[in-house]
Design an enzyme around this catalytic site. Sequence first.
Site, PDB file in Angstrom:
ATOM      1  N   ASP A   1      -1.655  -6.301   5.864  1.00 52.10           N
ATOM      2  CA  ASP A   1      -1.317  -6.524   4.454  1.00 52.10           C
ATOM      3  C   ASP A   1      -0.968  -7.998   4.290  1.00 52.10           C
ATOM      4  OD1 ASP A   1      -0.969  -3.540   3.326  1.00 52.10           O
ATOM      5  OD2 ASP A   1      -0.171  -3.670   5.377  1.00 52.10           O
TER       6      ASP A   1
ATOM      7  N   GLU B   1      -3.878   2.013  -2.961  1.00 54.78           N
ATOM      8  CA  GLU B   1      -3.997   3.450  -2.671  1.00 54.78           C
ATOM      9  C   GLU B   1      -3.109   4.281  -3.598  1.00 54.78           C
ATOM     10  OE1 GLU B   1      -5.474   5.241   1.050  1.00 54.78           O
ATOM     11  OE2 GLU B   1      -4.233   3.711   2.001  1.00 54.78           O
TER      12      GLU B   1
ATOM     13  N   ASN C   1       0.881  -1.168   0.000  1.00 54.57           N
ATOM     14  CA  ASN C   1       0.000   0.000   0.000  1.00 54.57           C
ATOM     15  C   ASN C   1       0.920   1.219   0.000  1.00 54.57           C
ATOM     16  OD1 ASN C   1      -1.428   2.317   0.902  1.00 54.57           O
ATOM     17  ND2 ASN C   1      -3.051   1.030   1.735  1.00 54.57           N
TER      18      ASN C   1
ATOM     19  N   ASP D   1      -3.916  -4.888   0.758  1.00 60.96           N
ATOM     20  CA  ASP D   1      -4.224  -4.323   2.067  1.00 60.96           C
ATOM     21  C   ASP D   1      -5.647  -4.753   2.386  1.00 60.96           C
ATOM     22  OD1 ASP D   1      -4.911  -2.834   4.256  1.00 60.96           O
ATOM     23  OD2 ASP D   1      -4.491  -0.883   3.357  1.00 60.96           O
TER      24      ASP D   1
ATOM     25  N   ASP E   1       2.714   4.525   5.174  1.00 63.21           N
ATOM     26  CA  ASP E   1       2.529   3.968   6.507  1.00 63.21           C
ATOM     27  C   ASP E   1       2.498   2.442   6.496  1.00 63.21           C
ATOM     28  OD1 ASP E   1       0.160   4.275   5.100  1.00 63.21           O
ATOM     29  OD2 ASP E   1      -1.027   4.972   6.797  1.00 63.21           O
ATOM     30  N   HIS E   2       2.609   1.837   5.304  1.00 63.90           N
ATOM     31  CA  HIS E   2       2.659   0.383   5.154  1.00 63.90           C
ATOM     32  C   HIS E   2       4.034  -0.057   4.675  1.00 63.90           C
ATOM     33  CE1 HIS E   2      -1.843  -0.325   5.099  1.00 63.90           C
ATOM     34  NE2 HIS E   2      -1.782   0.978   4.892  1.00 63.90           N
TER      35      HIS E   2
ATOM     36  N   ASN F   1      -7.053  -4.570   5.410  1.00 63.42           N
ATOM     37  CA  ASN F   1      -7.620  -3.791   6.511  1.00 63.42           C
ATOM     38  C   ASN F   1      -8.262  -4.680   7.567  1.00 63.42           C
ATOM     39  OD1 ASN F   1      -7.185  -0.893   6.494  1.00 63.42           O
ATOM     40  ND2 ASN F   1      -8.165  -0.901   4.485  1.00 63.42           N
TER      41      ASN F   1
END
Length: 259
Positions: A220, A34, A7, A149, A249-250, A151
Amino acid sequence: MKLATWNINSLNVRLPQVIAYLQANPVDALCLQELKLTDDKFPIAALEEIGYRAVFTGQKTYNGVAILTRQAVGDVIKNIPGYDDAQQRVIAATLDTPAGELRVVSAYCPNGQSVGSDKYAYKLAWFSAFRDWLQQELARYPRLAVLGDYNVAPDDRDVHDPVKWEGSVLVSEPEREAFRSLLSLGLHDAFRLFEQPPKSFSWWDYRQFAFRRNAGLRIDHILLSDTLKAVCSSCVIQREIRKNEQPSDHAPVVATLEI
């Protein structure tokens, strides 16, 4: 053969990082989530310069998914067939391998915002449609890899502080059950096929020094069909990538298949 998911949290912002990553880690397929850009802004030429092709579906500001490969792909599908959704969250493509066709799916599953919200209900409905479609994909492609991802942190091992997070979005029981429903199709969490260090996470909030404190979640994932599980020799989270300047942030997750 190596398959990776990342991501990227804005391809426009982090294109140099993607290029540097691929040059240092020449994976056979990199699934991105994203993208946060429209199709006309996708950096086709920059990726071609380093030997990668791309299939993608994007939208302005939010969502967007892609599969980057070093070979041409076929049978590209964008979004979940028959599921009416304006959000660009899924792309699938087929790669040729010495063992036969390999189906790769890049998915950006909904976040859900908060338990009980409209976005949470959308998330659960989306997962149901995703599962139904993956069941069909598995029937067509015994070599199926579903990267992205999700989530969802599947269990408490995947949460830095299970007590603090209990009942929250990303770890709630209905979300975990939705994740397990994918596994029930005959898919396998590649990361959990191997002994892994404790407190292994793939996402850390930008706030409150979360990465420095390793206050993260493993959301992930790479899911593999039975056929691919049998040839998977490793699956790792490339945590060091999160140390980049202005990082996503991943962190990427990469699986190695002996094909």
